[in-house]
Design a protein around this motif. Structure first.
Motif, PDB file in Angstrom:
ATOM      1  N   ALA A 181       0.823  -1.215   0.000  1.00 60.98           N
ATOM      2  CA  ALA A 181       0.000   0.000   0.000  1.00 60.98           C
ATOM      3  C   ALA A 181       0.853   1.259   0.000  1.00 60.98           C
ATOM      4  O   ALA A 181       0.540   2.224  -0.664  1.00 60.98           O
ATOM      5  CB  ALA A 181      -0.933   0.004   1.209  1.00 60.98           C
ATOM      6  N   GLY A 182       1.959   1.274   0.733  1.00 56.90           N
ATOM      7  CA  GLY A 182       2.780   2.475   0.822  1.00 56.90           C
ATOM      8  C   GLY A 182       3.996   2.442  -0.063  1.00 56.90           C
ATOM      9  O   GLY A 182       4.923   3.196   0.143  1.00 56.90           O
ATOM     10  N   THR A 183       4.028   1.570  -1.053  1.00 56.49           N
ATOM     11  CA  THR A 183       5.197   1.453  -1.911  1.00 56.49           C
ATOM     12  C   THR A 183       5.349   2.712  -2.736  1.00 56.49           C
ATOM     13  O   THR A 183       4.438   3.155  -3.411  1.00 56.49           O
ATOM     14  CB  THR A 183       5.072   0.232  -2.840  1.00 56.49           C
ATOM     15  N   ASP A 184       6.561   3.281  -2.675  1.00 54.49           N
ATOM     16  CA  ASP A 184       6.889   4.510  -3.381  1.00 54.49           C
ATOM     17  C   ASP A 184       8.108   4.219  -4.237  1.00 54.49           C
ATOM     18  O   ASP A 184       9.101   3.728  -3.732  1.00 54.49           O
ATOM     19  CB  ASP A 184       7.185   5.610  -2.364  1.00 54.49           C
ATOM     20  N   PRO A 185       8.067   4.466  -5.539  1.00 54.06           N
ATOM     21  CA  PRO A 185       9.197   4.142  -6.386  1.00 54.06           C
ATOM     22  C   PRO A 185      10.459   4.908  -6.022  1.00 54.06           C
ATOM     23  O   PRO A 185      11.547   4.491  -6.334  1.00 54.06           O
ATOM     24  CB  PRO A 185       8.734   4.506  -7.800  1.00 54.06           C
ATOM     25  N   ALA A 186      10.351   6.041  -5.336  1.00 54.64           N
ATOM     26  CA  ALA A 186      11.521   6.798  -4.912  1.00 54.64           C
ATOM     27  C   ALA A 186      11.410   7.049  -3.423  1.00 54.64           C
ATOM     28  O   ALA A 186      11.065   8.132  -2.979  1.00 54.64           O
ATOM     29  CB  ALA A 186      11.604   8.117  -5.675  1.00 54.64           C
ATOM     30  N   PRO A 187      11.687   6.021  -2.574  1.00 59.92           N
ATOM     31  CA  PRO A 187      11.485   6.164  -1.142  1.00 59.92           C
ATOM     32  C   PRO A 187      12.467   7.163  -0.544  1.00 59.92           C
ATOM     33  O   PRO A 187      13.559   7.368  -1.047  1.00 59.92           O
ATOM     34  CB  PRO A 187      11.738   4.755  -0.601  1.00 59.92           C
ATOM     35  N   THR A 188      12.030   7.755   0.556  1.00 59.47           N
ATOM     36  CA  THR A 188      12.901   8.660   1.287  1.00 59.47           C
ATOM     37  C   THR A 188      13.460   7.930   2.480  1.00 59.47           C
ATOM     38  O   THR A 188      13.010   6.843   2.836  1.00 59.47           O
ATOM     39  CB  THR A 188      12.106   9.888   1.769  1.00 59.47           C
ATOM     40  N   GLY A 198      22.911   6.280  -8.548  1.00 57.79           N
ATOM     41  CA  GLY A 198      21.858   7.183  -8.986  1.00 57.79           C
ATOM     42  C   GLY A 198      20.755   7.361  -7.964  1.00 57.79           C
ATOM     43  O   GLY A 198      19.616   7.598  -8.315  1.00 57.79           O
ATOM     44  N   GLY A 199      21.087   7.225  -6.694  1.00 59.14           N
ATOM     45  CA  GLY A 199      20.101   7.383  -5.636  1.00 59.14           C
ATOM     46  C   GLY A 199      19.190   6.191  -5.445  1.00 59.14           C
ATOM     47  O   GLY A 199      18.171   6.290  -4.770  1.00 59.14           O
ATOM     48  N   ALA A 200      19.539   5.040  -6.038  1.00 57.98           N
ATOM     49  CA  ALA A 200      18.707   3.839  -5.917  1.00 57.98           C
ATOM     50  C   ALA A 200      19.578   2.642  -5.536  1.00 57.98           C
ATOM     51  O   ALA A 200      20.772   2.602  -5.835  1.00 57.98           O
ATOM     52  CB  ALA A 200      17.993   3.546  -7.229  1.00 57.98           C
ATOM     53  N   ILE A 201      18.959   1.675  -4.885  1.00 54.30           N
ATOM     54  CA  ILE A 201      19.647   0.421  -4.568  1.00 54.30           C
ATOM     55  C   ILE A 201      19.710  -0.378  -5.858  1.00 54.30           C
ATOM     56  O   ILE A 201      18.682  -0.713  -6.442  1.00 54.30           O
ATOM     57  CB  ILE A 201      18.901  -0.375  -3.482  1.00 54.30           C
ATOM     58  N   THR A 202      20.930  -0.668  -6.323  1.00 52.44           N
ATOM     59  CA  THR A 202      21.079  -1.406  -7.568  1.00 52.44           C
ATOM     60  C   THR A 202      21.519  -2.846  -7.345  1.00 52.44           C
ATOM     61  O   THR A 202      21.371  -3.672  -8.238  1.00 52.44           O
ATOM     62  CB  THR A 202      22.081  -0.713  -8.504  1.00 52.44           C
ATOM     63  N   GLU A 248      13.301  -8.760  -3.195  1.00 51.42           N
ATOM     64  CA  GLU A 248      12.374  -7.940  -2.423  1.00 51.42           C
ATOM     65  C   GLU A 248      12.975  -6.562  -2.126  1.00 51.42           C
ATOM     66  O   GLU A 248      12.290  -5.551  -2.210  1.00 51.42           O
ATOM     67  CB  GLU A 248      11.996  -8.634  -1.112  1.00 51.42           C
ATOM     68  N   VAL A 249      14.257  -6.528  -1.771  1.00 51.32           N
ATOM     69  CA  VAL A 249      14.924  -5.258  -1.473  1.00 51.32           C
ATOM     70  C   VAL A 249      15.000  -4.400  -2.729  1.00 51.32           C
ATOM     71  O   VAL A 249      14.713  -3.197  -2.691  1.00 51.32           O
ATOM     72  CB  VAL A 249      16.329  -5.496  -0.884  1.00 51.32           C
ATOM     73  N   LEU A 250      15.376  -4.992  -3.858  1.00 56.30           N
ATOM     74  CA  LEU A 250      15.467  -4.229  -5.100  1.00 56.30           C
ATOM     75  C   LEU A 250      14.100  -3.693  -5.520  1.00 56.30           C
ATOM     76  O   LEU A 250      13.987  -2.586  -6.053  1.00 56.30           O
ATOM     77  CB  LEU A 250      16.082  -5.078  -6.213  1.00 56.30           C
ATOM     78  N   ARG A 251      13.060  -4.460  -5.264  1.00 54.86           N
ATOM     79  CA  ARG A 251      11.703  -4.036  -5.615  1.00 54.86           C
ATOM     80  C   ARG A 251      11.225  -2.916  -4.686  1.00 54.86           C
ATOM     81  O   ARG A 251      10.659  -1.928  -5.133  1.00 54.86           O
ATOM     82  CB  ARG A 251      10.748  -5.224  -5.551  1.00 54.86           C
ATOM     83  N   SER A 252      11.475  -3.048  -3.389  1.00 52.71           N
ATOM     84  CA  SER A 252      10.972  -2.064  -2.426  1.00 52.71           C
ATOM     85  C   SER A 252      11.910  -0.884  -2.235  1.00 52.71           C
ATOM     86  O   SER A 252      11.501   0.138  -1.693  1.00 52.71           O
ATOM     87  CB  SER A 252      10.724  -2.729  -1.072  1.00 52.71           C
ATOM     88  N   GLN A 253      13.174  -1.029  -2.659  1.00 52.30           N
ATOM     89  CA  GLN A 253      14.187   0.021  -2.483  1.00 52.30           C
ATOM     90  C   GLN A 253      14.331   0.421  -1.018  1.00 52.30           C
ATOM     91  O   GLN A 253      14.569   1.576  -0.692  1.00 52.30           O
ATOM     92  CB  GLN A 253      13.856   1.240  -3.346  1.00 52.30           C
ATOM     93  N   LEU A 297      22.478   0.725   4.636  1.00 58.43           N
ATOM     94  CA  LEU A 297      21.697   1.848   4.103  1.00 58.43           C
ATOM     95  C   LEU A 297      21.878   3.100   4.973  1.00 58.43           C
ATOM     96  O   LEU A 297      21.970   4.210   4.463  1.00 58.43           O
ATOM     97  CB  LEU A 297      20.223   1.482   3.994  1.00 58.43           C
ATOM     98  N   ASP A 298      21.951   2.892   6.290  1.00 57.25           N
ATOM     99  CA  ASP A 298      22.196   4.017   7.192  1.00 57.25           C
ATOM    100  C   ASP A 298      23.566   4.633   6.930  1.00 57.25           C
ATOM    101  O   ASP A 298      23.719   5.860   6.921  1.00 57.25           O
ATOM    102  CB  ASP A 298      22.100   3.568   8.646  1.00 57.25           C
ATOM    103  N   ALA A 299      24.577   3.799   6.694  1.00 57.58           N
ATOM    104  CA  ALA A 299      25.923   4.303   6.392  1.00 57.58           C
ATOM    105  C   ALA A 299      25.939   5.085   5.096  1.00 57.58           C
ATOM    106  O   ALA A 299      26.701   6.048   4.945  1.00 57.58           O
ATOM    107  CB  ALA A 299      26.913   3.141   6.336  1.00 57.58           C
ATOM    108  N   ALA A 300      25.082   4.683   4.153  1.00 53.68           N
ATOM    109  CA  ALA A 300      25.013   5.379   2.862  1.00 53.68           C
ATOM    110  C   ALA A 300      24.182   6.643   2.945  1.00 53.68           C
ATOM    111  O   ALA A 300      24.174   7.448   2.019  1.00 53.68           O
ATOM    112  CB  ALA A 300      24.411   4.433   1.807  1.00 53.68           C
ATOM    113  N   GLY A 301      23.458   6.809   4.041  1.00 45.95           N
ATOM    114  CA  GLY A 301      22.552   7.944   4.167  1.00 45.95           C
ATOM    115  C   GLY A 301      21.303   7.762   3.325  1.00 45.95           C
ATOM    116  O   GLY A 301      20.670   8.714   2.905  1.00 45.95           O
ATOM    117  N   PHE A 302      20.947   6.512   3.102  1.00 45.14           N
ATOM    118  CA  PHE A 302      19.809   6.180   2.232  1.00 45.14           C
ATOM    119  C   PHE A 302      18.539   6.167   3.030  1.00 45.14           C
ATOM    120  O   PHE A 302      18.432   5.605   4.055  1.00 45.14           O
ATOM    121  CB  PHE A 302      20.044   4.809   1.576  1.00 45.14           C
TER     122      PHE A 302
END
Length: 169
Positions: free
Chosen positions: A26-33, A102-106, A134-139, A164-169
């Motif tokens: 329900a809360g899936t966002d293609p560019a999560p913050t 590019g600001g995304a988990i690749t 799952e991680v690549l899909r949910s970012q 992800l925390d170390a990356a500031g993601f």
């Protein structure tokens, strides 16, 4: 009577799974913050004798960049490869690294997976690609655990979140 109880239990399980899936998407966002990455995952019970908790502790300050950061993405996340902390479980240690571009988990690569015995290795080898997808899909690290691999899933997500925390993601 036993058949009726089995049918009712099956229907209830299906309803719970469907509800969980709907809530998860329900809360899936293609560019999560960064604010959307702190959720918890749902355990579905495991055949690896798990109860949904992990014996390892994660300290996000232990996560380190394993590669050089080449540029800062528009979202403020530095591109690069980051290793998460090593999380201990009763079946062995788990550590993953994440690649941000590019600001995304690749990519998500397991550096270490549970290896206590042959069964642990088998469970980890089955769960790792599912968790990666799952991680690549949910970012994010907000993913459902793999049924039958609760300890591995929990440690994988903890290590991933530290990276992800170390990356500031």
């Amino acid at each position: 009577m036993r058949t009726r109880a089995l049918v009712i239990a099956s229907a209830a399980s299906a309803a719970v799974l469907l509800t969980g899936w709907q809530l998860g998407t329900a809360g899936t966002d293609p560019a999560p913050t960064a604010a959307s990455n702190g959720g918890t995952s749902t355990t579905t019970g495991g055949t690896d004798g798990s109860s949904g908790s992990s014996s390892g502790a994660t300290d996000p300050t232990d996560a380190a960049a394993t590669g050089s950061t080449t540029r800062q993405a528009a979202s403020g996340v530095a591109d690069g490869t980051y290793a998460g902390t090593t999380v201990g479980t009763r079946f062995g240690d788990v550590q993953v690294q994440v690649t941000i571009s590019g600001g995304a988990i690749t990519d998500v690569t397991p550096l270490q997976l549970t290896d206590h015995d042959g069964r642990s290795v088998s469970i980890s080898n089955r769960a790792a690609p599912i968790l990666r997808d799952e991680v690549l899909r949910s970012q994010s690290a907000s993913v459902s655990f793999v049924s039958g691999a609760t300890y591995t899933s929990d440690a994988y997500v903890q290590s991933l979140q530290a990276a992800l925390d170390a990356a500031g993601f």
